[in-house]
Write an enzyme that holds these catalytic residues in place. Structure first.
Site, PDB file in Angstrom:
ATOM      1  CE  LYS A 121      -3.762   2.166   2.650  1.00  0.00           C
ATOM      2  NZ  LYS A 121      -4.832   1.939   3.630  1.00  0.00           N
ATOM      3  CG  ASP A 226     -13.034   4.957   6.332  1.00  0.00           C
ATOM      4  OD1 ASP A 226     -14.252   5.143   6.084  1.00  0.00           O
ATOM      5  OD2 ASP A 226     -12.140   5.116   5.491  1.00  0.00           O
TER       6      ASP A 226
HETATM    7  P1  ADP Z   1      -7.572   3.506   1.414  1.00  0.00           P
HETATM    8  O1  ADP Z   1      -7.012   3.903   2.731  1.00  0.00           O
HETATM    9  O2  ADP Z   1      -7.013   4.361   0.347  1.00  0.00           O
HETATM   10  O3  ADP Z   1      -9.062   3.390   1.400  1.00  0.00           O
HETATM   11  P2  ADP Z   1      -7.425   0.597   1.627  1.00  0.00           P
HETATM   12  O4  ADP Z   1      -6.442   0.066   2.609  1.00  0.00           O
HETATM   13  O5  ADP Z   1      -8.849   0.616   2.060  1.00  0.00           O
HETATM   14  O6  ADP Z   1      -6.973   2.035   1.112  1.00  0.00           O
HETATM   15  O7  ADP Z   1      -7.289  -0.242   0.295  1.00  0.00           O
HETATM   16  C1  ADP Z   1      -8.031   0.057  -0.880  1.00  0.00           C
HETATM   17  C2  ADP Z   1      -8.482  -1.217  -1.562  1.00  0.00           C
HETATM   18  O8  ADP Z   1      -7.348  -2.043  -1.877  1.00  0.00           O
HETATM   19  C3  ADP Z   1      -9.358  -2.098  -0.691  1.00  0.00           C
HETATM   20  O9  ADP Z   1     -10.709  -1.758  -0.803  1.00  0.00           O
HETATM   21  C4  ADP Z   1      -9.068  -3.489  -1.202  1.00  0.00           C
HETATM   22  O10 ADP Z   1      -9.837  -3.759  -2.323  1.00  0.00           O
HETATM   23  C5  ADP Z   1      -7.618  -3.412  -1.639  1.00  0.00           C
HETATM   24  N1  ADP Z   1      -6.705  -3.899  -0.573  1.00  0.00           N
HETATM   25  C6  ADP Z   1      -6.132  -3.185   0.413  1.00  0.00           C
HETATM   26  N2  ADP Z   1      -5.357  -3.942   1.198  1.00  0.00           N
HETATM   27  C7  ADP Z   1      -5.425  -5.187   0.704  1.00  0.00           C
HETATM   28  C8  ADP Z   1      -4.844  -6.449   1.080  1.00  0.00           C
HETATM   29  N3  ADP Z   1      -4.029  -6.555   2.119  1.00  0.00           N
HETATM   30  N4  ADP Z   1      -5.168  -7.537   0.328  1.00  0.00           N
HETATM   31  C9  ADP Z   1      -5.999  -7.433  -0.737  1.00  0.00           C
HETATM   32  N5  ADP Z   1      -6.570  -6.285  -1.141  1.00  0.00           N
HETATM   33  C10 ADP Z   1      -6.304  -5.173  -0.430  1.00  0.00           C
HETATM   34 MG    MG Z   2     -10.199   2.076   2.426  1.00  0.00          MG
END
Ligand code: ADP
Ligand code: MG
Length: 460
Positions: A121, A226
């Site tokens: 991320k 959130d």
């Molecule tokens: P933000 O803080 O920008 O909302 P998120 O952590 O919610 O970011 O991640 C955005 C999207 O990425 C999630 O809705 C999911 O679909 C995907 N995602 C995030 N982390 C993972 C993970 N560890 N494994 C698989 N998909 C993930």
């Molecule tokens: Mg998110």
């Protein structure tokens, strides 16, 4: 946001050295003076200017000559620094497809040497928020354009610390693997965000589990803030994993009750609409009573007892400090006026620079040169503040700025060449250039380190 990691393969040690020098310079400059970059990077024979051209071409830097000639990192430049560090540490060897675009992040698959796929991320705090707050003069006035670097880094640090702590306490979260700068690497969740799910075998059970998680978090002193269908992942066995932690707060936060109720409300609303659940019966099933629930069956914040450990306090001791928390909350709640980096961040950057094999020697010397420019930078920003209407472009607008930068490229290339020729001439004459005054030495240990990275990267 395109992350063309192919470019990484072609970047040399000098490219990274200059990129890291810009990062260090951004400690106290929104735009780092070209001359300062040259002094920090200390490449021979005016090499910095050639490298700057290359970095600009690859959109890793943005050029700005509105006040003086200088550069700053783009998101992509910052991404590359983090990715390279991760690769050096052996966290992963390849970057794959993008799997998520969050509000303030981009998520990619990355692969370990043994083929295991993880999730990376990249935090982009300030990406969406900036335009929305552009009109708020107070915000802008106190805001340094390079805050996105600092805030994105804080968000990653916080996310990593919280994920680790939650995992330790048995919450269903991804396994936190590593973090660096604005980047967090974690296990890949097998499943989909709940928002994509149209049908469930056992909607009641899933609903109970999710509401149960909100309550258990609060019992441990935390609120997600959130907790919605975008941040709840579910797999084929209807197992839940929660993600996305940078905005979590302690139950002692002044708005804790509101955040808690909002999380609960989100889940209720989603399940009511998507799965037609009626909650009174469902919630009675959870523990056979409606104790601690209001008349609509929602858990009451005031009725929650902090029973099982105090995660919020534990986290305060995890390296994610109180000041970090204050800074990030101020931003999330809408008025980032934080100072940029703390002293410890400066030390980190110098360490990064050394670790990357880019600059060896006495860091205090490095900081000293940087100081020399600090006052200049401050004057510039005062000036910018006074000259109303000439609001400076923000760092988070870097895509746009890059285009603009490309337009100015011809002019820049001319100027860089000129500076380069001057540096070369100075070196030939044996005159001490500014860079030569630095006391730290390049120990020449660059090649082995660099070739290792190149080898790793070339296998991508
Ligand atoms: P933000 O803080 O920008 O909302 P998120 O952590 O919610 O970011 O991640 C955005 C999207 O990425 C999630 O809705 C999911 O679909 C995907 N995602 C995030 N982390 C993972 C993970 N560890 N494994 C698989 N998909 C993930
Ligand atoms: Mg998110």
């Amino acid at each position: 946001m395109k992350l063309d990691v192919d470019v990484l393969r072609y970047l040399s040690k000098d490219d990274f050295r200059v990129l890291t020098a810009v990062e260090l310079g951004m400690r106290n400059h929104e735009i780092v003076p070209t001359e300062l970059i040259d002094r920090i990077a200390r490449l021979k024979h005016g090499g910095t200017y050639k490298v700057l051209k290359n970095l600009l071409k690859n959109k890793l830097l943005h050029h700005d000559s509105s006040k003086y000639d200088g550069f700053r990192l783009t998101y992509l430049g910052y991404d590359f620094l983090a990715i390279k560090t991760m690769v050096n540490k052996g966290v992963f060897v390849a970057v794959g497809r993008q799997i998520g675009v969050g509000k303030e992040s981009d998520i990619f698959e990355v692969a370990r040497e043994d083929g295991t796929v993880l999730a990376m991320k990249l935090h982009r705090l300030g990406r969406v928020s900036f335009r929305a707050v552009k009109s708020k003069r107070d915000y802008l006035r106190h805001r340094s354009s390079y805050n996105w670097l600092y805030l994105s880094r804080l968000a990653a640090l916080k996310e990593f610390a919280f994920m680790k702590a939650l995992e330790t306490h048995g919450f269903p979260v991804p396994n936190a693997v590593e973090h660096n700068r604005h980047c967090v690497v974690m296990s890949l969740v097998q499943g989909y965000p709940l928002v994509q799910v149209k049908q469930l075998q056992n909607p009641e059970t899933v609903f109970e589990t999710i509401i149960g998680l909100i309550v258990q978090l609060a019992e441990r002193g935390l609120i997600h803030c959130d907790f919605n269908e975008f941040n709840i992942m579910i797999d084929d066995d209807e197992k839940i994993t929660m993600i996305d932690f940078p905005q979590m707060v302690s139950v002692s936060h002044r708005n804790a009750q509101m955040y808690f109720d909002r999380d609960v409300e989100c889940v209720f609303k989603f399940f009511r609409k998507r799965f037609n659940l009626s909650f009174e019966e469902t919630l009675d099933d959870i523990d056979g009573s409606d104790e601690g629930r209001d008349e609509a069956g929602k858990p009451c914040f005031s009725a929650i007892e902090r029973s099982a450990g105090f995660l919020d306090r534990e986290l305060a001791a995890s390296g994610f400090t109180r000041k970090d928390e204050e800074d990030i909350q101020r931003f999330i709640e809408g008025g980032a006026e934080s100072d940029t980096n703390s002293d410890s961040e400066e030390v980190d950057l110098v360490e990064d620079l050394n670790e990357a094999g880019t600059v060896d020697g006495d860091s205090s010397d490095l900081l000293e040169q940087n100081e020399g420019y600090e006052s200049q930078g401050k004057e510039e920003s005062c000036e910018a503040r006074e000259s109303s209407g000439s609001e400076k472009q923000d760092a988070s607008d870097n895509e746009e700025n890059n285009e603009e930068a490309m337009e100015n490229e011809a002019e820049l290339v001319k100027s860089l060449n000129k500076q380069r020729r001057r540096a070369v001439a100075a070196a030939r004459k044996g005159r001490k250039t500014v860079a030569a005054r630095n006391s730290y030495k390049d120990k020449g240990g660059r090649s082995s380190h660099n070739s290792k990275i190149q080898k790793q990267l070339s296998s991508w």
